[in-house]
Write a protein that holds these residues in place. Sequence first.
Motif, PDB file in Angstrom:
ATOM      1  N   ASP A 172      -6.521  -1.959  -5.800  1.00 43.52           N
ATOM      2  CA  ASP A 172      -7.466  -1.890  -4.758  1.00 43.52           C
ATOM      3  C   ASP A 172      -7.612  -3.409  -4.349  1.00 43.52           C
ATOM      4  O   ASP A 172      -7.824  -3.721  -3.186  1.00 43.52           O
ATOM      5  CB  ASP A 172      -8.870  -1.093  -5.185  1.00 43.52           C
ATOM      6  CG  ASP A 172      -8.607   0.377  -5.206  1.00 43.52           C
ATOM      7  OD1 ASP A 172      -7.603   0.841  -4.848  1.00 43.52           O
ATOM      8  OD2 ASP A 172      -9.608   0.850  -5.733  1.00 43.52           O
ATOM      9  N   TYR A 221       0.981  -1.082  -0.039  1.00 43.09           N
ATOM     10  CA  TYR A 221       0.063   0.079   0.107  1.00 43.09           C
ATOM     11  C   TYR A 221       0.751   1.483   0.059  1.00 43.09           C
ATOM     12  O   TYR A 221       0.487   2.160   0.779  1.00 43.09           O
ATOM     13  CB  TYR A 221      -1.055   0.244   1.222  1.00 43.09           C
ATOM     14  CG  TYR A 221      -2.324   0.692   0.712  1.00 43.09           C
ATOM     15  CD1 TYR A 221      -2.943   0.330  -0.398  1.00 43.09           C
ATOM     16  CD2 TYR A 221      -2.642   1.960   1.517  1.00 43.09           C
ATOM     17  CE1 TYR A 221      -4.039   0.966  -0.693  1.00 43.09           C
ATOM     18  CE2 TYR A 221      -3.650   2.384   0.830  1.00 43.09           C
ATOM     19  CZ  TYR A 221      -4.518   2.152  -0.078  1.00 43.09           C
ATOM     20  OH  TYR A 221      -5.763   2.837  -0.600  1.00 43.09           O
ATOM     21  N   ASP A 260       0.248   6.460  -6.846  1.00 43.29           N
ATOM     22  CA  ASP A 260      -0.029   7.534  -7.642  1.00 43.29           C
ATOM     23  C   ASP A 260       0.795   8.349  -8.514  1.00 43.29           C
ATOM     24  O   ASP A 260       0.227   8.648  -9.694  1.00 43.29           O
ATOM     25  CB  ASP A 260      -0.144   8.901  -6.276  1.00 43.29           C
ATOM     26  CG  ASP A 260      -1.222   8.539  -5.368  1.00 43.29           C
ATOM     27  OD1 ASP A 260      -1.949   7.823  -5.774  1.00 43.29           O
ATOM     28  OD2 ASP A 260      -0.994   9.315  -4.305  1.00 43.29           O
ATOM     29  N   THR A 310       1.202   4.273  -1.489  1.00 43.00           N
ATOM     30  CA  THR A 310       0.469   5.407  -2.094  1.00 43.00           C
ATOM     31  C   THR A 310       1.380   6.105  -3.162  1.00 43.00           C
ATOM     32  O   THR A 310       0.803   6.565  -4.141  1.00 43.00           O
ATOM     33  CB  THR A 310      -0.614   6.051  -1.316  1.00 43.00           C
ATOM     34  OG1 THR A 310       0.154   6.341  -0.322  1.00 43.00           O
ATOM     35  CG2 THR A 310      -1.694   5.111  -0.639  1.00 43.00           C
ATOM     36  N   ARG A 340      -5.871   1.035 -11.101  1.00 38.00           N
ATOM     37  CA  ARG A 340      -6.483   1.502  -9.900  1.00 38.00           C
ATOM     38  C   ARG A 340      -7.357   0.275  -9.367  1.00 38.00           C
ATOM     39  O   ARG A 340      -7.266  -0.161  -8.235  1.00 38.00           O
ATOM     40  CB  ARG A 340      -7.613   2.640 -10.175  1.00 38.00           C
ATOM     41  CG  ARG A 340      -8.168   3.146  -8.912  1.00 38.00           C
ATOM     42  CD  ARG A 340      -8.685   4.501  -9.298  1.00 38.00           C
ATOM     43  NE  ARG A 340      -7.952   5.776  -9.503  1.00 38.00           N
ATOM     44  CZ  ARG A 340      -8.046   6.225 -10.831  1.00 38.00           C
ATOM     45  NH1 ARG A 340      -8.826   5.872 -11.596  1.00 38.00           N
ATOM     46  NH2 ARG A 340      -7.153   7.484 -10.909  1.00 38.00           N
ATOM     47  N   HIS A 390      -5.128  -4.934  -2.505  1.00 42.00           N
ATOM     48  CA  HIS A 390      -4.966  -4.374  -1.124  1.00 42.00           C
ATOM     49  C   HIS A 390      -6.200  -5.271  -0.392  1.00 42.00           C
ATOM     50  O   HIS A 390      -6.111  -5.543   0.822  1.00 42.00           O
ATOM     51  CB  HIS A 390      -5.284  -2.962  -1.253  1.00 42.00           C
ATOM     52  CG  HIS A 390      -5.113  -2.286   0.247  1.00 42.00           C
ATOM     53  ND1 HIS A 390      -4.012  -2.565   0.945  1.00 42.00           N
ATOM     54  CD2 HIS A 390      -6.040  -1.705   0.892  1.00 42.00           C
ATOM     55  CE1 HIS A 390      -4.275  -1.708   2.164  1.00 42.00           C
ATOM     56  NE2 HIS A 390      -5.540  -1.511   2.061  1.00 42.00           N
TER      57      HIS A 390
END
Lengths: 262, 262
Positions: free
Chosen positions: A256, A229, A235, A231, A252, A259
């Motif tokens: 997700d 995770y 990003d 980010t 995306r 995760h």
Amino acid sequence: MKRSIEDTPVVFIGAGNLATNLAVALYRKGFRVVQIYSRTEESARTLAQAVEADYTTSLSGVSTDAQLYVVSVKDDALTELLPQLTAGREKALWVHTAGSIPMDIWQGHAERYGVFYPLQTFSKRRLVDFREIPIFVEGRTEEDVRFLKQIASALSHKVLEATSEQRRNLHLAAVFTCNFTNHMYALAERLLQKHDLPFDVLLPLIDETARKVHELSPRLAQTGPAVRYDTGVMDKHLDMLADEPEMQQLYRLLSDDIHRLA
Amino acid sequence: MKRSIEDTPVVFIGAGNLATNLAVALYRKGFRVVQIYSRTEESARTLAQAVEADYTTSLSGVSTDAQLYVVSVKDDALTELLPQLTAGREKALWVHTAGSIPMDIWQGHAERYGVFYPLQTFSKRRLVDFREIPIFVEGRTEEDVRFLKQIASALSHKVLEATSEQRRNLHLAAVFTCNFTNHMYALAERLLQKHDLPFDVLLPLIDETARKVHELSPRLAQTGPAVRYDTGVMDKHLDMLADEPEMQQLYRLLSDDIHRLA
């Protein structure tokens, strides 16, 4: 003299990727593939030559005295061809090779029927070794299951019985494992091409990713930004995909979902 | 006596999956790994023992007289640790191992710096063979690039130079090829578990899917319902995933995307 299983006259209906691989594998094991049917003459002839069989492009020309008919055509075509195919050949054993089609599609059309499903990805131009391929068989009677297992065992040492319900789940799992995985490779290739980088630098990674799940459950084998995770990295990657909206959306959702299951 | 490259004292900052694999690979090639730093004592000690090095869990305890510092920590941690790490050690060569971080992160913190990026998925519990792994190096000066190439060549016969821009694209491609591919395996495993089917029947398919793209471009290697646009099968699959909304959404998007690129 007792006849061996290899003497069973086999007809193939279809000359596509799976039919080609399976017919050639049986031929190499000494089976008598007597005829190939395909709508497309070139496909029919090419496979027939490879296995020293006759061929036909008309359904009425399909041999009536084979003992085993292996039907390996597109799923929609199967339903359509079925009545005409089996008429006058009801005494033979009929099998299809599709993961997603239940066995009872044969009901009312043949007396002896079943399914012969090798769980693998096949391409005509790449003949695969059947020894490690799991072959799932299903038959209306125990006798036919035994017979199909005997044939499958001549090709592979992983012969299993599966119900239609199990087989359709195996097939769906195979779509994720093979087709969707291959699409990940295709997207990576596309990305590298845009930046003049060669695809083959990814091959050791592709191989190791596959090898790893021989030892570890895929959930435990996961690495990379999504499972950590991270980010910051994710990003940046999403920004890099600004001009590839489909890849961006997949990135995306897949991140997700990694995760979610982590 | 001329010293060989293997005599270069190397310190590892980080003892995670990549650091473990890289430190062990260097150690096995006769390199002098002198110290391991990790915040986590167990990680530091375990890797230090494996490569006969010292270890420390405090930044101030990091050796000041190594010639090469290999920093392999989470991307966010790197930025944070950087000033304290390099202070007093500016004369050494500093490299990080991250695909997504540009080389110029070192600027202002060290005089000699670069990147040493092995393109592979690493897990501590599975030590990989480096010979086939592409290693991408980058350095501020030509001399440092040469030096990093020499080290990389001791491990692998695929040593390449890559700019930060190329490397971040390689890394993004690797996320698709490895992490997302592995997630496809994980989803397939999840599906089979729900139906009491073993994951290992998929292994020959996983292997063949990987092997195939050694010979064929992934786009040409594609098979299955999406590339045939067999909506009958795809609709059945979507129905089967009614109780797995995330998988259903992924199935739809991936199938559309396969069709888009076909």
